[in-house]
Design a protein around this motif. Structure first.
Motif, mmCIF file in Angstrom:
data_model
loop_
_atom_site.group_PDB
_atom_site.id
_atom_site.type_symbol
_atom_site.label_atom_id
_atom_site.label_comp_id
_atom_site.label_asym_id
_atom_site.label_seq_id
_atom_site.Cartn_x
_atom_site.Cartn_y
_atom_site.Cartn_z
ATOM 1 N N CYS A 140 43.444 13.284 43.921
ATOM 2 C CA CYS A 140 43.432 12.180 42.958
ATOM 3 C C CYS A 140 44.680 12.199 42.071
ATOM 4 C CB CYS A 140 42.176 12.236 42.097
ATOM 5 S SG CYS A 140 40.643 11.843 42.978
ATOM 6 N N VAL A 141 45.181 13.389 41.745
ATOM 7 C CA VAL A 141 46.424 13.497 40.979
ATOM 8 C C VAL A 141 47.561 12.831 41.736
ATOM 9 C CG1 VAL A 141 48.213 15.097 40.183
ATOM 10 C CG2 VAL A 141 45.816 15.565 39.667
ATOM 11 N N VAL A 142 47.681 13.160 43.027
ATOM 12 C CA VAL A 142 48.796 12.667 43.842
ATOM 13 C C VAL A 142 48.645 11.175 44.166
ATOM 14 C CG1 VAL A 142 49.957 12.884 46.072
ATOM 15 C CG2 VAL A 142 49.253 14.937 44.830
ATOM 16 N N VAL A 143 47.415 10.743 44.470
ATOM 17 C CA VAL A 143 47.193 9.362 44.893
ATOM 18 C C VAL A 143 47.168 8.392 43.713
ATOM 19 C CG1 VAL A 143 45.509 7.800 45.950
ATOM 20 C CG2 VAL A 143 45.993 10.018 47.001
ATOM 21 N N ALA A 144 46.626 8.831 42.569
ATOM 22 C CA ALA A 144 46.450 7.902 41.443
ATOM 23 C C ALA A 144 47.106 8.361 40.149
ATOM 24 C CB ALA A 144 44.963 7.671 41.206
ATOM 25 N N GLY A 145 46.886 9.602 39.756
ATOM 26 C CA GLY A 145 47.338 10.065 38.442
ATOM 27 C C GLY A 145 48.831 9.908 38.216
ATOM 28 N N VAL A 146 49.632 10.553 39.058
ATOM 29 C CA VAL A 146 51.084 10.524 38.895
ATOM 30 C C VAL A 146 51.671 9.132 39.141
ATOM 31 C CG1 VAL A 146 53.282 11.428 39.763
ATOM 32 C CG2 VAL A 146 51.350 12.986 39.363
ATOM 33 N N PRO A 147 51.281 8.418 40.221
ATOM 34 C CA PRO A 147 51.843 7.074 40.422
ATOM 35 C C PRO A 147 51.544 6.109 39.279
ATOM 36 C CG PRO A 147 50.850 7.865 42.459
ATOM 37 C CD PRO A 147 50.461 8.835 41.385
ATOM 38 N N LEU A 148 50.320 6.109 38.770
ATOM 39 C CA LEU A 148 49.972 5.191 37.691
ATOM 40 C C LEU A 148 50.666 5.575 36.390
ATOM 41 C CD1 LEU A 148 46.173 4.671 38.440
ATOM 42 C CD2 LEU A 148 47.944 2.906 38.492
ATOM 43 N N PHE A 149 50.745 6.866 36.126
ATOM 44 C CA PHE A 149 51.444 7.343 34.929
ATOM 45 C C PHE A 149 52.896 6.873 34.964
ATOM 46 C CE2 PHE A 149 53.521 10.217 32.065
ATOM 47 C CZ PHE A 149 52.570 10.582 31.128
ATOM 48 N N PHE A 150 53.558 7.080 36.095
ATOM 49 C CA PHE A 150 54.974 6.688 36.211
ATOM 50 C C PHE A 150 55.134 5.167 36.171
ATOM 51 C CE2 PHE A 150 58.834 6.097 39.040
ATOM 52 C CZ PHE A 150 59.739 6.393 38.024
ATOM 53 N N LEU A 151 54.195 4.436 36.764
ATOM 54 C CA LEU A 151 54.280 2.974 36.756
ATOM 55 C C LEU A 151 54.229 2.431 35.328
ATOM 56 C CD1 LEU A 151 52.585 0.496 39.142
ATOM 57 C CD2 LEU A 151 52.294 0.182 36.693
ATOM 58 N N GLU A 152 53.274 2.920 34.528
ATOM 59 C CA GLU A 152 53.133 2.415 33.159
ATOM 60 C C GLU A 152 54.352 2.775 32.312
ATOM 61 O OE1 GLU A 152 49.426 3.294 31.320
ATOM 62 O OE2 GLU A 152 48.234 2.349 32.894
ATOM 63 N N VAL A 153 54.845 3.998 32.458
ATOM 64 C CA VAL A 153 56.035 4.410 31.716
ATOM 65 C C VAL A 153 57.246 3.575 32.141
ATOM 66 C CG1 VAL A 153 57.701 6.293 31.396
ATOM 67 C CG2 VAL A 153 55.236 6.761 31.253
ATOM 68 N N THR A 154 57.370 3.320 33.442
ATOM 69 C CA THR A 154 58.500 2.550 33.967
ATOM 70 C C THR A 154 58.514 1.126 33.417
ATOM 71 O OG1 THR A 154 58.601 3.827 36.019
ATOM 72 C CG2 THR A 154 59.569 1.637 36.067
ATOM 73 N N VAL A 155 57.346 0.481 33.386
ATOM 74 C CA VAL A 155 57.271 -0.876 32.845
ATOM 75 C C VAL A 155 57.728 -0.898 31.391
ATOM 76 C CG1 VAL A 155 55.689 -2.746 32.200
ATOM 77 C CG2 VAL A 155 55.487 -1.665 34.440
#
Length: 615
Positions: free
Chosen positions: A77-92
């Motif tokens: 879940c960290v690899v599939v959701a946690g890290v991608p979503l964290f980076f997506l929100e920060v990137t926006v």
């Protein structure tokens, strides 16, 4: 390359020149801050996301769901959701340079995400500080020679109070994440049998002394003045630390984000010397692979990731918006993932060493004393500490650690809400001392709402906020964010934008995650959460309280109040620009981007701003 010219930052990159904050200066607005050092952003992320859930929820979930085997679904879940979503929100946030509604101008049709996340974080702010208030109360209560919850005989104790220690056999009920020390003894007589309920003093201290708990939400009673003072102190601390912006709160987090690790290490060393500590560790890590076939294990893992990585409440977008345009947030997110998940695993050793010792003293097994949530922090751990030599010292250290874990999360959550509103109304709030006054008003309103949670029926209100304000909605928010960025704005375009910011192409894994893996993860677990929904109840020491229909309805109104922003803003745009296909088409085109945010082929693209507003 960056230079400074007339108090603004000037960026020169591949022949492009633009000014940051220059427009605000000409409008007489206070300059929008950025982090003073690169480390500030990383510490803010750690301080925000590493909190109560790492210490009081993850260890219990690990034990409950197969010990060491739970790490498999958790890390997936960290690899599939946690890290991608964290980076997506920060990137926006970093790319747009703003948060809230304006950040989601990147995808105007889903701009309501800004309102949804702002509403969620407001609710979160209101009840999160109540937990810090309770921790402050326990700190002050620890300044004694003997902890007040160690024994019976106090004014708040009842005839059912019974000191379960040493050779006394303890029957412990662990249900719903709450640790209940109770025993029912049946005494026969010639004519009838009598059930005698025995309740541990730590439970009576929590329910009768701290909470003054009433019989239900319809019996709110009076506000507990001692808790009200603790809550006021908590909000004063928050205001003082954030009123001057991230330059001040960022420096405070050098202490609040790092101090808990020293406390945890000290407590772990002490706990490891106690008898039974090893048994606790074995219970914590002993793998049960068969558990992986249970869907509830995967649901617990997904829920833990969404909360411990602070997804879907807008605060990460706010943190990212304070980064300089060229900041390497990709590197920081990678470091953060190791720190966050590592802290959760480390905290498990801290918690289960003391629970192992507690089980040893009571001549029972660890599964009888395992707990999570407030039941761990305010019942199980205080009980365990009361059995240790020098109990008041270790109790004080533990609750100070809890305060540090919570207070920096509260700082960032408040920044998330404040930044969203200030960015939306910059022409009003970024002049003079208006922002400081606005922060004071928000803190005061949140304090007043928090008073409803420290009245005699306040715990029932707290549970409604905790259960309904964002638990399921954040999965829907995360799904919508992936659709907005990867499918509508465009995965190739956002990859180009990241390269513009950081100067290099990031790994292609995010491409796969944002387009397929993460949105699939979010929508599947959102649907599962709807199918498995059960109405809220509150498990007390001796009974389970069922909420009345009107209280459940209030909870659903809270949940819908955040979700309604997305369709509401879509309708607003149709009313503003016209009900036609052209309006719909332009709602899929990013709005308000500046030259430095555009690729060469994006320049001259028609947007909603080019339409004439309907009269």
């Amino acid at each position: 390359m960056k230079k400074t010219e007339n108090g603004t930052e000037k960026f020169e990159e591949e022949g492009k020149v633009f000014f940051d904050n220059a427009e605000d200066t000409t409008k007489g607005l206070n300059k929008r801050e950025t982090w003073s050092t690169k480390l500030d952003f990383l510490l803010a992320c750690v301080g925000f996301s590493v909190g109560f859930g790492n210490v009081w929820r993850f260890p219990y979930l690990c034990y409950k769901n197969g010990g060491g085997a739970f790490l498999i679904p958790y890390l997936i879940c960290v690899v599939v959701a946690g890290v991608p979503l964290f980076f997506l929100e920060v990137t926006v946030g970093q790319f747009m340079g703003v948060s809230g509604f304006k950040a989601w101008n990147i995808c105007p049709i889903l701009q309501g995400l800004g309102g949804t996340t702002t509403t969620i974080v407001f609710f979160l702010n209101c009840y999160y500080n109540v937990i810090i208030c309770w921790a402050l109360y326990y700190v002050f209560s620890s300044f004694t020679s003997e902890l007040p919850w160690k024994s019976c005989g106090h004014e708040w104790n009842t005839e059912h109070c019974y000191d379960f220690t040493g050779a006394n056999k303890t029957v412990v009920n662990m249900t719903g994440g709450y640790y209940n020390l109770t025993e029912t003894t049946t005494v026969p007589s010639p004519t009838n049998t009598t059930s005698i309920i025995k309740i541990d003093p730590v439970n009576e201290f929590w329910e009768r002394k701290v909470l003054g708990l009433s019989s239900g939400i319809d019996q709110m009673g009076i506000v507990r003045w001692d808790l009200a003072l603790c809550l006021l102190l908590a909000w004063v601390i928050v205001y003082v630390c954030i009123c001057k912006g991230i330059r001040t709160s960022g420096k405070v987090m050098y202490v609040t984000a790092t101090a808990p690790y020293f406390f945890m290490l000290a407590l772990l060393i002490r706990n490891s010397m106690l008898e039974g500590a090893l048994d606790g560790v074995i219970y914590y890590l002993k793998p049960d692979i068969a558990k992986l076939a249970d869907m509830e294990v995967w649901i617990d893992a997904s829920t833990q990731i969404m909360w411990s990585y602070s997804i879907g409440n807008g605060a990460l977008t706010a943190l990212g918006s304070y980064n300089k345009f060229s900041h390497n947030s990709y590197r920081d997110v990678t470091i953060f993932a190791f720190i966050n998940s590592g802290t959760s695993i480390f905290a498990g050793f801290l918690i289960f060493t003391i629970l192992g010792h507690m089980a040893f003293l009571q001549d029972t097994t660890v599964d009888k004393v395992a707990a999570s949530g407030p039941g761990l922090a305010f019942i199980a751990y205080p009980k365990a500490v009361s059995m240790m030599p020098g109990a008041p010292i270790w109790s004080t250290l533990f609750f100070i650690m809890i305060i540090f874990l919570g207070i920096d999360s509260q700082f960032v959550q408040m920044e998330g809400f404040i930044t969203s509103v200030v960015d939306q109304y910059a022409h009003i709030l970024r002049k003079g001392y208006r922002k400081e006054i606005f922060i004071a008003v928000v803190c005061a309103v949140s304090f007043l709402i928090g008073l409803t949670m420290i009245a005699e029926g306040g715990m029932y209100v707290f549970q409604i906020f905790d259960y309904y304000s964002g638990n399921r909605v954040i999965l829907l928010v995360a799904f919508a964010e992936c659709v907005a960025v990867a499918w509508i704005y465009g995965i190739n375009r956002i990859y180009d934008n990241i390269e513009m910011m950081m100067g290099h192409r990031i790994n292609r894994y995010m491409w796969l995650a944002w387009t397929v893996l993460t949105p699939l993860f979010c929508i599947v677990f959102f649907l599962i959460s709807i199918v498995t929904y059960s109405e809220l109840d509150y498990k007390r020491t001796t009974l389970t309280y069922e909420y009345p229909g009107w209280a459940v309805a209030i909870g659903w109104i809270m949940a819908m109040s955040s979700a309604v922003w997305i369709p509401a803003l879509i309708l607003h745009k149709f009313f503003k620009y016209g009900f036609n296909l052209e309006t719909l088409r332009l709602m899929l085109v990013p709005l308000g981007l500046k030259d430095h945010q555009l690729r060469a082929k994006d320049k001259g693209q028609k947007t909603l701003a080019d339409l004439n507003t309907m009269s």
